[in-house]
Design a protein around this motif. Structure first.
Motif, PDB file in Angstrom:
ATOM      1  N   TYR A  87     -10.460   1.484  -3.581  1.00  0.00           N
ATOM      2  CA  TYR A  87     -10.624   1.556  -2.130  1.00  0.00           C
ATOM      3  C   TYR A  87     -10.103   0.295  -1.440  1.00  0.00           C
ATOM      4  O   TYR A  87      -9.461   0.369  -0.399  1.00  0.00           O
ATOM      5  CB  TYR A  87     -12.100   1.785  -1.776  1.00  0.00           C
ATOM      6  CG  TYR A  87     -12.378   1.687  -0.304  1.00  0.00           C
ATOM      7  CD1 TYR A  87     -12.049   2.731   0.550  1.00  0.00           C
ATOM      8  CD2 TYR A  87     -12.938   0.540   0.245  1.00  0.00           C
ATOM      9  CE1 TYR A  87     -12.284   2.643   1.913  1.00  0.00           C
ATOM     10  CE2 TYR A  87     -13.176   0.438   1.602  1.00  0.00           C
ATOM     11  CZ  TYR A  87     -12.851   1.494   2.433  1.00  0.00           C
ATOM     12  OH  TYR A  87     -13.075   1.401   3.777  1.00  0.00           O
ATOM     13  N   ARG A  88     -10.377  -0.860  -2.025  1.00  0.00           N
ATOM     14  CA  ARG A  88      -9.946  -2.122  -1.401  1.00  0.00           C
ATOM     15  C   ARG A  88      -8.424  -2.211  -1.341  1.00  0.00           C
ATOM     16  O   ARG A  88      -7.857  -2.664  -0.345  1.00  0.00           O
ATOM     17  CB  ARG A  88     -10.530  -3.311  -2.154  1.00  0.00           C
ATOM     18  CG  ARG A  88     -12.056  -3.404  -1.995  1.00  0.00           C
ATOM     19  CD  ARG A  88     -12.619  -4.416  -2.923  1.00  0.00           C
ATOM     20  NE  ARG A  88     -12.339  -3.915  -4.281  1.00  0.00           N
ATOM     21  CZ  ARG A  88     -12.838  -4.399  -5.381  1.00  0.00           C
ATOM     22  NH1 ARG A  88     -13.623  -5.433  -5.339  1.00  0.00           N
ATOM     23  NH2 ARG A  88     -12.559  -3.879  -6.554  1.00  0.00           N
ATOM     24  N   VAL A  89      -7.776  -1.765  -2.388  1.00  0.00           N
ATOM     25  CA  VAL A  89      -6.309  -1.775  -2.404  1.00  0.00           C
ATOM     26  C   VAL A  89      -5.784  -0.801  -1.351  1.00  0.00           C
ATOM     27  O   VAL A  89      -4.835  -1.108  -0.623  1.00  0.00           O
ATOM     28  CB  VAL A  89      -5.766  -1.425  -3.810  1.00  0.00           C
ATOM     29  CG1 VAL A  89      -4.258  -1.273  -3.797  1.00  0.00           C
ATOM     30  CG2 VAL A  89      -6.199  -2.482  -4.823  1.00  0.00           C
ATOM     31  N   ARG A  90      -6.424   0.343  -1.244  1.00  0.00           N
ATOM     32  CA  ARG A  90      -6.005   1.322  -0.238  1.00  0.00           C
ATOM     33  C   ARG A  90      -6.133   0.743   1.168  1.00  0.00           C
ATOM     34  O   ARG A  90      -5.247   0.922   2.005  1.00  0.00           O
ATOM     35  CB  ARG A  90      -6.829   2.606  -0.370  1.00  0.00           C
ATOM     36  CG  ARG A  90      -6.487   3.399  -1.619  1.00  0.00           C
ATOM     37  CD  ARG A  90      -7.432   4.546  -1.826  1.00  0.00           C
ATOM     38  NE  ARG A  90      -7.093   5.646  -0.944  1.00  0.00           N
ATOM     39  CZ  ARG A  90      -6.942   6.897  -1.337  1.00  0.00           C
ATOM     40  NH1 ARG A  90      -7.102   7.204  -2.612  1.00  0.00           N
ATOM     41  NH2 ARG A  90      -6.647   7.834  -0.486  1.00  0.00           N
ATOM     42  N   ARG A  91      -7.227   0.050   1.434  1.00  0.00           N
ATOM     43  CA  ARG A  91      -7.421  -0.570   2.751  1.00  0.00           C
ATOM     44  C   ARG A  91      -6.325  -1.602   3.017  1.00  0.00           C
ATOM     45  O   ARG A  91      -5.813  -1.700   4.121  1.00  0.00           O
ATOM     46  CB  ARG A  91      -8.799  -1.253   2.848  1.00  0.00           C
ATOM     47  CG  ARG A  91      -9.969  -0.318   2.931  1.00  0.00           C
ATOM     48  CD  ARG A  91      -9.986   0.622   4.134  1.00  0.00           C
ATOM     49  NE  ARG A  91      -9.616   0.015   5.392  1.00  0.00           N
ATOM     50  CZ  ARG A  91      -8.978   0.649   6.376  1.00  0.00           C
ATOM     51  NH1 ARG A  91      -8.667   1.907   6.271  1.00  0.00           N
ATOM     52  NH2 ARG A  91      -8.667   0.029   7.485  1.00  0.00           N
ATOM     53  N   ARG A  92      -5.978  -2.361   2.003  1.00  0.00           N
ATOM     54  CA  ARG A  92      -4.922  -3.369   2.168  1.00  0.00           C
ATOM     55  C   ARG A  92      -3.572  -2.720   2.434  1.00  0.00           C
ATOM     56  O   ARG A  92      -2.771  -3.239   3.213  1.00  0.00           O
ATOM     57  CB  ARG A  92      -4.856  -4.278   0.948  1.00  0.00           C
ATOM     58  CG  ARG A  92      -6.030  -5.228   0.889  1.00  0.00           C
ATOM     59  CD  ARG A  92      -5.893  -6.198  -0.240  1.00  0.00           C
ATOM     60  NE  ARG A  92      -7.023  -7.114  -0.229  1.00  0.00           N
ATOM     61  CZ  ARG A  92      -7.433  -7.770  -1.281  1.00  0.00           C
ATOM     62  NH1 ARG A  92      -6.805  -7.638  -2.433  1.00  0.00           N
ATOM     63  NH2 ARG A  92      -8.461  -8.580  -1.199  1.00  0.00           N
ATOM     64  N   ILE A  93      -3.317  -1.609   1.783  1.00  0.00           N
ATOM     65  CA  ILE A  93      -2.064  -0.881   2.030  1.00  0.00           C
ATOM     66  C   ILE A  93      -2.017  -0.411   3.481  1.00  0.00           C
ATOM     67  O   ILE A  93      -0.995  -0.547   4.154  1.00  0.00           O
ATOM     68  CB  ILE A  93      -1.908   0.304   1.049  1.00  0.00           C
ATOM     69  CG1 ILE A  93      -1.687  -0.206  -0.374  1.00  0.00           C
ATOM     70  CG2 ILE A  93      -0.766   1.226   1.485  1.00  0.00           C
ATOM     71  CD1 ILE A  93      -1.773   0.865  -1.444  1.00  0.00           C
ATOM     72  N   VAL A  94      -3.124   0.128   3.960  1.00  0.00           N
ATOM     73  CA  VAL A  94      -3.184   0.585   5.352  1.00  0.00           C
ATOM     74  C   VAL A  94      -2.933  -0.589   6.297  1.00  0.00           C
ATOM     75  O   VAL A  94      -2.156  -0.481   7.251  1.00  0.00           O
ATOM     76  CB  VAL A  94      -4.537   1.272   5.657  1.00  0.00           C
ATOM     77  CG1 VAL A  94      -4.707   1.515   7.148  1.00  0.00           C
ATOM     78  CG2 VAL A  94      -4.653   2.583   4.888  1.00  0.00           C
ATOM     79  N   MET A  95      -3.565  -1.715   6.019  1.00  0.00           N
ATOM     80  CA  MET A  95      -3.373  -2.897   6.866  1.00  0.00           C
ATOM     81  C   MET A  95      -1.915  -3.358   6.836  1.00  0.00           C
ATOM     82  O   MET A  95      -1.347  -3.721   7.871  1.00  0.00           O
ATOM     83  CB  MET A  95      -4.314  -4.022   6.424  1.00  0.00           C
ATOM     84  CG  MET A  95      -5.776  -3.724   6.745  1.00  0.00           C
ATOM     85  SD  MET A  95      -6.998  -4.848   5.998  1.00  0.00           S
ATOM     86  CE  MET A  95      -6.278  -6.441   6.193  1.00  0.00           C
ATOM     87  N   LEU A  96      -1.298  -3.330   5.657  1.00  0.00           N
ATOM     88  CA  LEU A  96       0.100  -3.729   5.520  1.00  0.00           C
ATOM     89  C   LEU A  96       1.010  -2.815   6.338  1.00  0.00           C
ATOM     90  O   LEU A  96       1.869  -3.280   7.086  1.00  0.00           O
ATOM     91  CB  LEU A  96       0.522  -3.703   4.046  1.00  0.00           C
ATOM     92  CG  LEU A  96       2.015  -3.912   3.776  1.00  0.00           C
ATOM     93  CD1 LEU A  96       2.449  -5.310   4.208  1.00  0.00           C
ATOM     94  CD2 LEU A  96       2.320  -3.674   2.309  1.00  0.00           C
ATOM     95  N   ALA A 134       2.043   8.909  -3.419  1.00  0.00           N
ATOM     96  CA  ALA A 134       1.863   7.578  -4.005  1.00  0.00           C
ATOM     97  C   ALA A 134       0.505   6.992  -3.613  1.00  0.00           C
ATOM     98  O   ALA A 134      -0.209   6.437  -4.454  1.00  0.00           O
ATOM     99  CB  ALA A 134       2.993   6.654  -3.557  1.00  0.00           C
ATOM    100  N   PHE A 135       0.147   7.126  -2.345  1.00  0.00           N
ATOM    101  CA  PHE A 135      -1.112   6.573  -1.852  1.00  0.00           C
ATOM    102  C   PHE A 135      -2.303   7.234  -2.543  1.00  0.00           C
ATOM    103  O   PHE A 135      -3.290   6.566  -2.871  1.00  0.00           O
ATOM    104  CB  PHE A 135      -1.203   6.754  -0.334  1.00  0.00           C
ATOM    105  CG  PHE A 135      -2.370   6.049   0.295  1.00  0.00           C
ATOM    106  CD1 PHE A 135      -2.329   4.691   0.545  1.00  0.00           C
ATOM    107  CD2 PHE A 135      -3.511   6.749   0.643  1.00  0.00           C
ATOM    108  CE1 PHE A 135      -3.402   4.037   1.130  1.00  0.00           C
ATOM    109  CE2 PHE A 135      -4.590   6.115   1.228  1.00  0.00           C
ATOM    110  CZ  PHE A 135      -4.537   4.746   1.472  1.00  0.00           C
ATOM    111  N   SER A 136      -2.203   8.539  -2.783  1.00  0.00           N
ATOM    112  CA  SER A 136      -3.331   9.249  -3.403  1.00  0.00           C
ATOM    113  C   SER A 136      -3.571   8.808  -4.840  1.00  0.00           C
ATOM    114  O   SER A 136      -4.653   9.015  -5.382  1.00  0.00           O
ATOM    115  CB  SER A 136      -3.113  10.761  -3.343  1.00  0.00           C
ATOM    116  OG  SER A 136      -2.045  11.142  -4.184  1.00  0.00           O
ATOM    117  N   ARG A 137      -2.583   8.173  -5.447  1.00  0.00           N
ATOM    118  CA  ARG A 137      -2.734   7.683  -6.822  1.00  0.00           C
ATOM    119  C   ARG A 137      -3.437   6.330  -6.889  1.00  0.00           C
ATOM    120  O   ARG A 137      -3.824   5.888  -7.969  1.00  0.00           O
ATOM    121  CB  ARG A 137      -1.369   7.582  -7.488  1.00  0.00           C
ATOM    122  CG  ARG A 137      -0.739   8.934  -7.744  1.00  0.00           C
ATOM    123  CD  ARG A 137       0.555   8.798  -8.526  1.00  0.00           C
ATOM    124  NE  ARG A 137       1.241  10.067  -8.568  1.00  0.00           N
ATOM    125  CZ  ARG A 137       2.509  10.243  -8.237  1.00  0.00           C
ATOM    126  NH1 ARG A 137       3.247   9.223  -7.859  1.00  0.00           N
ATOM    127  NH2 ARG A 137       3.053  11.430  -8.287  1.00  0.00           N
TER     128      ARG A 137
END
Length: 143
Positions: free
Chosen positions: A125-134, A118-121
């Protein structure tokens, strides 16, 4: 005197066999395929697929070709990273990346594969960083 006992002359699975089995499992799970479905596609039981994946039974060349076709990859896919793995095992402990076992266990788990898929989809980049932070935030609350 040479023994003709097949148990004594048959090669036992080794580290490469275990690696191939692990790659079969990873690819099968990536494809959202059950052991039963893979077994049916290659003409074996799900128990046999399970033994291949655990490295208990060796996978012959012909069978590996069938598995490759069923999982839509080249046979070489199952050997990727074996050279790197061997090299890393030969390096001293100070040169190796120390990945905690629980991280490795999670990454190869069903949930880990689903999360990575799911993450690879996520392309932004900004959304990915926010997911990591979450996820970090959620993990901090669990402790």
């Amino acid at each position: 005197m040479l023994s003709t006992n097949s148990e004594q002359t048959r090669r036992k699975p080794n580290a490469v066999d275990a690696h191939v089995g692990q790659r079969i499992r990873q690819r099968r799970e990536w494809q959202n395929m059950s052991q039963t479905t893979l077994g049916e596609a290659i003409g074996v039981t799900f128990q046999q697929v399970q033994k291949y994946e655990k490295g208990v039974n060796r996978v012959g060349a012909g069978r590996l070709q069938q598995i490759s076709k069923a999982l839509k990859v080249e046979p070489s896919y199952f050997f990727e990273d074996t050279l790197n793995k061997i090299r890393s095992e030969e390096r001293s402990a100070s040169n190796q990346i120390n990945i905690p076992p629980e991280v490795v266990e999670f990454v190869v788990s069903k949930e880990g594969i689903e999360l990575i898929r799911a993450f690879s989809r996520v392309g932004d980049y900004r959304v990915r960083r926010r997911i990591v932070m979450l996820v970090k935030s959620l993990g901090a609350h669990e402790r």
